[in-house]
Each structure stands twice: as C-alpha cells, then as structure tokens.
Design an enzyme around this catalytic site. Sequence first.
Site, PDB file in Angstrom:
ATOM      1  N   LYS A 205     -53.833 -31.679 -20.958  1.00 38.31           N
ATOM      2  CA  LYS A 205     -53.841 -30.440 -21.757  1.00 38.31           C
ATOM      3  C   LYS A 205     -53.016 -29.348 -21.062  1.00 38.31           C
ATOM      4  O   LYS A 205     -52.147 -28.720 -21.670  1.00 38.31           O
ATOM      5  CB  LYS A 205     -55.287 -29.977 -21.977  1.00 38.31           C
ATOM      6  CG  LYS A 205     -55.421 -28.635 -22.669  1.00 38.31           C
ATOM      7  CD  LYS A 205     -54.875 -28.644 -24.086  1.00 38.31           C
ATOM      8  CE  LYS A 205     -54.669 -27.233 -24.593  1.00 38.31           C
ATOM      9  NZ  LYS A 205     -54.048 -27.178 -25.894  1.00 38.31           N
ATOM     10  N   CYS A 261     -53.390 -19.337 -25.456  1.00 39.91           N
ATOM     11  CA  CYS A 261     -53.307 -20.603 -24.699  1.00 39.91           C
ATOM     12  C   CYS A 261     -52.228 -20.626 -23.624  1.00 39.91           C
ATOM     13  O   CYS A 261     -52.537 -20.828 -22.453  1.00 39.91           O
ATOM     14  CB  CYS A 261     -53.132 -21.762 -25.661  1.00 39.91           C
ATOM     15  SG  CYS A 261     -54.617 -22.027 -26.641  1.00 39.91           S
TER      16      CYS A 261
END
Length: 433
Positions: A205, A261
Amino acid sequence: MKIAIIGTGYVGLVAGACFSDSGNTVTCIDIDRKKTDALKRGEIPIFEPGLETLVKRGVAEKRLYFTSTYAEAIKEAEIIFLAVGTPPLASGEPDLSYLKAASEELGRSMNGYKIIVNKSTVPIGSHRTVAEWIAPHTSHPFDVVSNPEFLKEGTAIEDFLKPDRVVIGTEKEEVYARMADLYAPFVRQGNPIVWMDPISAEITKYACNAFLATRISFMNELAVLCEQVGGDIEEIRRGMSTDVRIGKHFLYAGAGYGGSCFPKDVQALMATARKQGIPMGIVSSAEAANARQKRHLPTKIKNHFGPRLDGKTFGVWGLAFKPNTDDMREAPALTLIDELTAAGAKVRVFDPVAMDNAKKMIGEKATFCNSSYEVLESSDALVVITEWNEFRHPDFERIKNTLKQPVIFDGRNVYNPAQLRELGFTYYGIGRR
Ligand SMILES: NC(=O)c1ccc[n+]([C@@H]2O[C@H](COP(=O)([O-])OP(=O)(O)OC[C@H]3O[C@@H](n4cnc5c(N)ncnc54)[C@H](O)[C@@H]3O)[C@@H](O)[C@H]2O)c1
C-alpha cells in the site's frame, strides 16, 4: 456473507455499499452518531459519484445497515473490516488512536471466531499490533488480515467494483479462501487477487502511493525546468507516456498533489524508514518537491503582480484536492489561499462540491461565491487549482470582460496556451510554452 465495517468514511462507506450490492449483509459502524443517523435517513455525508444509488439500494433491500454501537453488528458478522482514519501526527507517523479504540471495542464485542480485516492504511507490522490490542478483550479466536484499499476518491465505486487487483495479506490458506470468495464478484474479468504475507501487503500500500507521488513530483520538477529552458511539459508527457515501460498515468504536472493519502502515506513511509535507519532519498525528495510545488503557483502570481498583493483580488476556481470529490485534506488550494492572503490579497472562491468542507478549513480567509463567474467579479486574475470538468470549456469572452485584467494562472494545465494568448489573455500554465 455477514460483514461489519468499522469506520464509515470514504473507504468504509464505499466498501460497505459495494459489498452489500453484491448480496452480502453489511452493517457499517461509526462512532459519529450524526453520520449514522443521517445515513439511515438516506443522506450521504460525502460526495462520491454513484455512492448514493448503491447506499439507497442496499438500505431499501435490507442488506445495508448503519449503527453507532458495536455489539449487535460484531456478533452477527463473520468478517469485520477496520476502516477508521489514520491521519498524520506532527512527526509524520500515522495517528493510530482511532484504530486502537476500534480494535479494543471490537474485541469486547466478539462472541466467537472472527476474520478481522485491516483496510485502514497502517504502519508496517500493524496486523500484529491490532491483534495485540484485541486479544486482552476477548477469549475468542480470530485472525487479522491485511487488505489495503486502493480506491481513488472521485472514482471510488468503479475502483472498488472493478479493482485492478485485490491484495490479501494472510499466512493462512483458509482465511485467504474466505476473503477470495468475498471478492470474487469484483474480479470476474480476471483481474488478480494477489495473496501474500501481511507485512508485504502493508508495504504494498505504501509502495503504491509513494511511487505514484514520486511520478507526479518528477513531472513537476521537469515542468519547473521547462519554464526556465523553454520546453513544454505537455509535449514531454505525451512523448514519455507512449513508452509502454512508463505508461500514461500520474504524469501530469500541476500545482502539487494533495488529498488524504499521498502526503500522509509518503510521510508515514519516511517515518518508518527513519526509525529503521534506512535512507529513503527518493521518497523524501518526492515529498520535498511537492512542498515546493504547492508554493510554485503563488510564486508565479507574485512574479507577475509583485511580492506584495495588497489591493489585489484573485478569483480561484476549485478547492478540492482533485475533481469529483469534496475532500479538502492537504489540498493545494489551502497553500495557495494562505500565500495570497499572507501577501495582502483578497481571494474569491468557488468549487462545485467542496465549499462546505473548505469553509470549515479556511473560514473568513476567502469570499465564497455562488458560481464560477461570480468569482471573477472585481478579481484581478483567475487562478484554476482544481480541474473540474465544468472549468474546462468556459466562456473566455465573459471571463475577459469580467476580470479587471485578462490574466489566467492555470494550476492544472487545462487550457491551451496559444489559444488563450490569441484571445488576449496573459496565460501562465505549469511548465507550458
Ligand atoms: N480516502 C481514500 O481515498 C483512501 C484510499 C485508500 C485507503 N485509505 C485509508 O483508509 C482509512 C480510512 O480513510 P477514510 O478516508 O475513509 O477516513 P475518514 O476520515 O473519511 O473516515 C474514517 C471514519 O472512521 C470513524 N471512526 C473513527 N474512530 C472510530 C471508532 N473507534 N469506531 C468507529 N468508527 C470510527 C470516523 O468517525 C470516520 O467516519 C485510512 O487509513 C486511509 O489512509 C483512504
């Protein structure tokens, strides 16, 4: 399957809506009672194209439920997702307090074996930490899976329903099999479910976001070079993106990346590397380049109008960190507005959906207008900072007639420089000729 999702934000709500749409019974849990009450009434707390339809369908067909209490939802669920926020601390490390509270409460509510899936973006090794937080509160067995989420705000539903891939991090084959079963409806066209160990899943991720952020920063640095030496970053992008080894995504120069993010995950990866004494020069440079890039557009404005902007007013189109979302977290518009107002300017703003969120963050610093053209009234220049579709083909004559001076600063390279100059504008893009 019966599923519970803890945290009903951009990720949890989308996941809940999509899982329920494929026939599962899903209960979304959130500590924010106002949010769950609103959702029960069919009010969607965020802007995400296509989400409302799925939520309303799930609720009407009694497959999607919302609650602010854990007990019932956890007892009935076989698989429980953790999708609470992990915002950055001042140190760059993620704040895990929400995840800890959710894990503990989840542990207290367990009534038998559960598969617990971490969908929040978390530091490397967090699947073990989550297990350590849960264990003291339950005598029941459980497994913790790492299942990072790759959806993009603005196309979240499509990304979730048709993911490029699903990453599942678990050492146990039977746990993987349950998870693969859950995701099977979304990968019917053959996109892979990638099975790996949980640590690798957690790193994957961060690796994806850091890599994509690096691509953007790379292009932004080249764009600034173009401005000095006379190249056009859009031509260069086309020349690069046709190379199949490079590909066409995330190569757009602009006003810097933002959102909840990229900035957070890049910083979290750097913080982990620092702790381990591992140099991560590429990622650190991508982050530093982005901080510079967010100030580049205000600098161009000051280069045109002078370092002090007292008496000047700027009309800003867009606020959200990208189009098709109302998310203002780390939006480059925030840096722009700070820099302009600190230099004495007034700012008038309009965004199709992010105005409410922006008001909470910038309050009195800007005048919030009702339309894109109202922004231009008494403005000295137009600044485009979010490339919403409705800003792509505006009435340039009207813009020219309304602005005090025909000057456009295009922070997202949406316009054709030659065309705008022909129309009589002074035009500044990012790295354009
Ligand atoms: N937003 C994205 O595009 C995106 C994409 C991929 C991954 N992620 C990751 O997913 C996670 C969630 O992100 P988000 O953007 O959905 O966050 P968000 O802030 O939109 O939502 C988080 C929700 O969790 C709730 N919450 C907090 N503590 C809780 C608790 N103890 N119990 C129940 N609910 C609780 C909050 O009230 C909030 O509604 C983060 O780790 C993020 O990095 C986000």
